[in-house]
Scaffold this active site. Sequence first.
Site, PDB file in Angstrom:
ATOM      1  N   ASP A  26       0.833  -1.207   0.000  1.00  0.00           N
ATOM      2  CA  ASP A  26       0.000   0.000   0.000  1.00  0.00           C
ATOM      3  C   ASP A  26       0.866   1.254   0.000  1.00  0.00           C
ATOM      4  O   ASP A  26       2.060   1.209   0.327  1.00  0.00           O
ATOM      5  CB  ASP A  26      -0.950   0.006   1.206  1.00  0.00           C
ATOM      6  CG  ASP A  26      -0.244  -0.139   2.542  1.00  0.00           C
ATOM      7  OD1 ASP A  26       0.772  -0.860   2.618  1.00  0.00           O
ATOM      8  OD2 ASP A  26      -0.689   0.479   3.524  1.00  0.00           O
ATOM      9  N   GLU A  79      -0.023  -1.633   5.554  1.00  0.00           N
ATOM     10  CA  GLU A  79       1.039  -1.205   6.489  1.00  0.00           C
ATOM     11  C   GLU A  79       0.846   0.237   6.901  1.00  0.00           C
ATOM     12  O   GLU A  79       1.125   0.608   8.037  1.00  0.00           O
ATOM     13  CB  GLU A  79       2.411  -1.394   5.825  1.00  0.00           C
ATOM     14  CG  GLU A  79       3.573  -1.169   6.776  1.00  0.00           C
ATOM     15  CD  GLU A  79       4.017   0.284   6.912  1.00  0.00           C
ATOM     16  OE1 GLU A  79       4.727   0.603   7.872  1.00  0.00           O
ATOM     17  OE2 GLU A  79       3.632   1.123   6.060  1.00  0.00           O
TER      18      GLU A  79
HETATM   19 ZN   LIG Z   1       6.556   2.043   4.154  1.00  0.00          ZN
END
Ligand SMILES: [Zn+2]
Length: 478
Positions: free
Chosen positions: A100, A176
């Site tokens: 992401d 994340e």
């Molecule tokens: Zn990162």
Amino acid sequence: MSAPSTALPSSSVPDATWASAHDSLVETVRDLIRIPSVNPPPPDAPDGETRVARYLADRLTALGLEPEVVEPVPGRGSVHVRLRGDGTGGPPLLLLSHLDVVPAPAERWTHDPFAAEITDGYVYGRGAVDMKAMVALELAVVERLVTDARAAGADPARDSVPGLRRDVLFTCTADEEAGGDAGARWIAANRPDWLLAAGALNEAGGVSVTIGGRRLYPIQVAEKGFAPFRIRVSGTWGHGSMPRDDNAAVLAAHAIERLSRPGPIRLTPVMTRFLDDAAAALPPEIAAVLHRVAAGDADADRAIDALCEPVYAHALRALIRDTMSVGVITSGVKYNVIPGDAVIELDCRVLPGVSAADILAMVEERIGPDLLPACTIEAMHWGEPVESPAEGPLYELLCATLIDHDPEAVPLPVMTPFATDAKSTVPLGVPTYGFSPFRLAPDERFLDRFHGVDERISLEALRFGLPVLYDVVRRFCG
Ligand SMILES: [Zn+2]
């Protein structure tokens, strides 16, 4: 301009092979950038992470491997594959990354953030440094190992890769950038076999920083914890024509002023070692300042500001104390109505050794006994600070391999002020190192690129990184 690469060829791989692997690596970075995988997922592209995961799965399948994709939340995909060693060398090595990216306000960029244009030797795009370049680098190492296996007559989907005594895990996670509930945290709870390893290589370290003419490579071995709080401040509603001391906005302002003062300096062992190792490598006038910081000098902040570029000064000041940063303030309904309540959202980042209860007590102490009765404090999340040993075979191998490829490299351990997926791997007992081996030109400000406008990675940095990462994997697993 980038500095020319002086990467030494890897012992077992010819130069021409690296040249074609480099070209393929650059195209992979561009492909990944062109699949927007923004977190939080926007309504018009809610499945970007799954699309990137499937792109990687297709690449791995084309290599003859059998990758898995999980999607704990629709559109939030993570991908994994395992290359087998012969099992005689111990637990696996984990190549960890996230898929992401944070949003990119296109109107502020000079290049389309999702077009992956190449200009003046840089690939531009959201995720170029955080962290699709490392995803591509790790994939390129897997590809190289598969090619090696086939050249030796092995089927990498069934057989061990010749020369590997440990398995190599390739795991790329969703989510994340928002804490990993739909990514690494879910995987740790449900598919720990994707993460369990003798050690992990991850983002946020191993990138060169040139200071005082020396090229430092801080390797991330620790990261701070995070503890955001929502503070509701209660006052009394009233008419704006008759000001009063218990205006909730005014009480909140007093609280914010107290919370925003820099806290006391506390050196952790990792940061003491970072400062000592940097001082040993740098010119005497810089070393003197670093020694003052390491000694906890009360004037250390001013010395740091005088020494460093602002981006590094902010980072260093944040790494020697617990920090509190106000992110959101809301209060009031109209100019002539005295607000009876206010809300502050506070981002606290804590050093290793500080618990959730400790930081709450610090917030209460800062607010002070006179204001505290007006405040209700709610913990929004808690992310434990994590540390991995800055010693041992893997850490020492990272340092030695950097020096093999850049004889002027000064590797040293460091903490990061922000969080990564190491929050999910370290508690599983997996020492996790931020090690994206990119050699940058002296004037590059890599930290500014994280989540920044015109995020970009140089082709030379990629060219340096690939043989370094390949050698680390071959040496640690061989
Ligand atoms: Zn990162």
